[in-house]
Design an enzyme around this catalytic site. Structure first.
Site, PDB file in Angstrom:
ATOM      1  N   GLN A   1     -85.629 -27.739 -71.968  1.00  0.00           N
ATOM      2  CA  GLN A   1     -84.933 -27.467 -70.939  1.00  0.00           C
ATOM      3  C   GLN A   1     -85.123 -28.370 -69.862  1.00  0.00           C
ATOM      4  O   GLN A   1     -86.206 -28.388 -69.447  1.00  0.00           O
ATOM      5  CB  GLN A   1     -84.962 -26.016 -70.180  1.00  0.00           C
ATOM      6  CG  GLN A   1     -84.623 -24.790 -71.366  1.00  0.00           C
ATOM      7  CD  GLN A   1     -85.639 -24.141 -71.858  1.00  0.00           C
ATOM      8  OE1 GLN A   1     -86.897 -24.822 -71.710  1.00  0.00           O
ATOM      9  NE2 GLN A   1     -85.563 -23.113 -72.512  1.00  0.00           N
TER      10      GLN A   1
ATOM     11  N   GLN B   1     -80.564 -31.086 -72.948  1.00  0.00           N
ATOM     12  CA  GLN B   1     -80.751 -29.537 -73.049  1.00  0.00           C
ATOM     13  C   GLN B   1     -80.538 -28.993 -71.562  1.00  0.00           C
ATOM     14  O   GLN B   1     -81.212 -29.364 -70.547  1.00  0.00           O
ATOM     15  CB  GLN B   1     -81.852 -29.035 -73.617  1.00  0.00           C
ATOM     16  CG  GLN B   1     -81.909 -27.411 -74.096  1.00  0.00           C
ATOM     17  CD  GLN B   1     -83.082 -26.952 -74.732  1.00  0.00           C
ATOM     18  OE1 GLN B   1     -83.718 -27.554 -75.362  1.00  0.00           O
ATOM     19  NE2 GLN B   1     -83.158 -25.504 -74.476  1.00  0.00           N
ATOM     20  N   ASP B   2     -79.651 -28.038 -71.360  1.00  0.00           N
ATOM     21  CA  ASP B   2     -79.107 -27.323 -70.292  1.00  0.00           C
ATOM     22  C   ASP B   2     -79.066 -28.426 -68.938  1.00  0.00           C
ATOM     23  O   ASP B   2     -79.435 -28.238 -68.025  1.00  0.00           O
ATOM     24  CB  ASP B   2     -80.459 -26.582 -69.683  1.00  0.00           C
ATOM     25  CG  ASP B   2     -80.754 -25.429 -70.822  1.00  0.00           C
ATOM     26  OD1 ASP B   2     -80.190 -25.247 -71.703  1.00  0.00           O
ATOM     27  OD2 ASP B   2     -81.762 -24.730 -70.419  1.00  0.00           O
TER      28      ASP B   2
ATOM     29  N   ASP C   1     -76.883 -26.028 -75.073  1.00  0.00           N
ATOM     30  CA  ASP C   1     -76.372 -25.058 -73.921  1.00  0.00           C
ATOM     31  C   ASP C   1     -76.262 -25.706 -72.766  1.00  0.00           C
ATOM     32  O   ASP C   1     -76.789 -25.337 -71.678  1.00  0.00           O
ATOM     33  CB  ASP C   1     -77.470 -24.121 -73.660  1.00  0.00           C
ATOM     34  CG  ASP C   1     -77.974 -23.129 -75.023  1.00  0.00           C
ATOM     35  OD1 ASP C   1     -76.971 -22.880 -75.716  1.00  0.00           O
ATOM     36  OD2 ASP C   1     -78.899 -22.755 -75.017  1.00  0.00           O
TER      37      ASP C   1
ATOM     38  N   TRP D   1     -75.186 -16.328 -73.512  1.00  0.00           N
ATOM     39  CA  TRP D   1     -76.468 -16.114 -72.945  1.00  0.00           C
ATOM     40  C   TRP D   1     -76.557 -14.604 -72.559  1.00  0.00           C
ATOM     41  O   TRP D   1     -77.727 -14.177 -72.571  1.00  0.00           O
ATOM     42  CB  TRP D   1     -76.744 -17.314 -71.968  1.00  0.00           C
ATOM     43  CG  TRP D   1     -78.139 -17.063 -71.548  1.00  0.00           C
ATOM     44  CD1 TRP D   1     -79.357 -16.829 -72.187  1.00  0.00           C
ATOM     45  CD2 TRP D   1     -78.351 -17.748 -70.228  1.00  0.00           C
ATOM     46  NE1 TRP D   1     -80.250 -16.919 -71.150  1.00  0.00           N
ATOM     47  CE2 TRP D   1     -79.665 -17.348 -70.026  1.00  0.00           C
ATOM     48  CE3 TRP D   1     -77.768 -18.459 -69.008  1.00  0.00           C
ATOM     49  CZ2 TRP D   1     -80.489 -18.154 -68.889  1.00  0.00           C
ATOM     50  CZ3 TRP D   1     -78.538 -18.726 -68.207  1.00  0.00           C
ATOM     51  CH2 TRP D   1     -79.972 -18.768 -67.987  1.00  0.00           C
TER      52      TRP D   1
ATOM     53  N   ARG E   1     -72.292 -20.058 -77.094  1.00  0.00           N
ATOM     54  CA  ARG E   1     -72.954 -18.654 -77.737  1.00  0.00           C
ATOM     55  C   ARG E   1     -73.039 -18.058 -76.207  1.00  0.00           C
ATOM     56  O   ARG E   1     -73.421 -18.410 -75.174  1.00  0.00           O
ATOM     57  CB  ARG E   1     -74.331 -19.096 -78.288  1.00  0.00           C
ATOM     58  CG  ARG E   1     -75.436 -19.877 -77.741  1.00  0.00           C
ATOM     59  CD  ARG E   1     -76.533 -20.182 -78.574  1.00  0.00           C
ATOM     60  NE  ARG E   1     -77.583 -21.220 -77.917  1.00  0.00           N
ATOM     61  CZ  ARG E   1     -78.692 -21.099 -78.453  1.00  0.00           C
ATOM     62  NH1 ARG E   1     -78.967 -20.534 -79.619  1.00  0.00           N
ATOM     63  NH2 ARG E   1     -79.659 -22.103 -77.661  1.00  0.00           N
TER      64      ARG E   1
ATOM     65  N   THR F   1     -86.781 -23.166 -66.158  1.00  0.00           N
ATOM     66  CA  THR F   1     -85.405 -23.608 -66.249  1.00  0.00           C
ATOM     67  C   THR F   1     -84.751 -23.586 -64.634  1.00  0.00           C
ATOM     68  O   THR F   1     -84.219 -24.609 -64.323  1.00  0.00           O
ATOM     69  CB  THR F   1     -84.588 -23.061 -67.154  1.00  0.00           C
ATOM     70  OG1 THR F   1     -85.321 -23.032 -68.534  1.00  0.00           O
ATOM     71  CG2 THR F   1     -83.268 -23.786 -67.357  1.00  0.00           C
TER      72      THR F   1
END
Length: 317
Positions: free
Chosen positions: A120, A142-143, A164, A223, A221, A90
């Protein structure tokens, strides 16, 4: 010493044809700002701003017209820099990676065009202090936006994704930004590691929208166990779950995560139905998060005020 301006256009009617060539032309350890004016176009290549090159500005005319895009994912990285330079997984998959401090972007779209379900896939990773983004777009799934390290200010930006999609452990203030949740997931994954760290994300006067569905995304959330996110004066549409927040499957995170809301509104703003371990701030608590001093705390050596006053309309150049 004033700034230096160089131009990029794929047509060749400029100093350089690619954004990377323009960045490469900046002297190592430069001490004056270099403004890179990017002509409209879709620039398909990974972009890397090394930590040896600070004070770089990337400026387009309209973000819809100037797109920096690439499709690396955490499991498939094709880049002109070696893995030992940009990292792997990532961390290394950003379409744009910024490691030079005092970076500015205006009117640019940063995209990771890997399709949904690719895992990711970072549009931009920012591992640099005192970075600002004005009227930029960040596109992905994602990401999308990896605010990894340092202090960042984002204003009038558009950020979209699913899981995320605003994450990392920087100290960031996002003001008047539009956050769009494309499918089920989590908006933030802030990774503050201890209560001593001053990092966190503040969303001030933002708008959160969805795809027309209801209750399919969480605000965040943790991490890192002490993940810290504040949403203030922010509109939330019905895509936001009433519970609001998620503990990432670890009950112990509920004792340490700092997830706060303050005077938010809209159908997704449901203080009475939120998880019990997140809370609504009172006025005195909220104050520290509602000003630019959250990311610009040293009144003797401010950086953000100068940055905001230095913005130059493209037409003035």
């Amino acid at each position: 010493m004033g700034s230096r301006t160089i131009t990029v256009a794929q047509s060749g009617a400029a100093d350089y044809r690619t954004v990377q060539e323009a960045i490469d032309s900046v002297p190592l350890n430069n001490t004056r700002r270099t403004v890179i004016r990017i002509a409209p176009g879709v620039y398909r290549q990974p972009v890397y701003v090394p930590k040896t090159k600070n004070l770089i500005t990337l400026a387009g005319i309209r973000p819809e017209d100037t797109l920096l895009t690439w499709n690396n994912t955490a499991t498939k990285i094709d880049h002109h820099q070696a893995a030992r330079v940009i990292g792997t997984g990532t961390f290394g998959c950003g379409s744009t990676i910024v490691e030079g401090e005092d970076f500015i972007a205006e009117n640019i779209t940063f995209e990771n065009c890997a399709p949904e379900g690719s895992g990711q896939a970072v549009a931009i990773r920012v591992t640099a202090d005192r970075c600002t983004f004005y009227n930029c777009r960040f596109l992905g799934w994602q990401d999308t936006l990896y605010l990894h390290y340092g202090k960042q200010y984002l204003r009038d930006c558009y950020i979209e994704g699913s899981v995320d999609f605003i994450f990392g452990n920087s100290t960031a203030l996002l003001e008047h930004c539009h956050i769009h949740c494309k499918s089920a997931g989590f908006i933030t994954a802030q990774s503050r590691k201890s209560s001593q760290e001053t990092t966190g994300y503040v969303f001030l006067r933002c708008v959160i929208t969805g795809n027309g569905g209801t209750q399919y995304t969480c605000l965040g959330r943790p991490w890192g166990p002490f993940g810290r996110v504040v949403l203030a004066y922010t509109y939330m549409d019905a895509c936001v779950k009433h519970v609001g927040w998620n503990n990432w499957g670890k009950a112990e995170n509920e004792r340490t995560a700092c997830f706060y809301e303050y005077k938010c509104f809209g159908p997704g703003s449901c203080p009475s139905k939120r998880v019990t371990w997140a809370r609504e701030l009172i006025d005195e608590e909220a104050e520290q998060f509602l000003a630019h001093s959250f990311i610009d705390p040293d009144s003797q050596r401010p950086w953000l005020a100068q940055r905001m006053s230095a913005r130059i309309p493209y037409s003035a150049m």
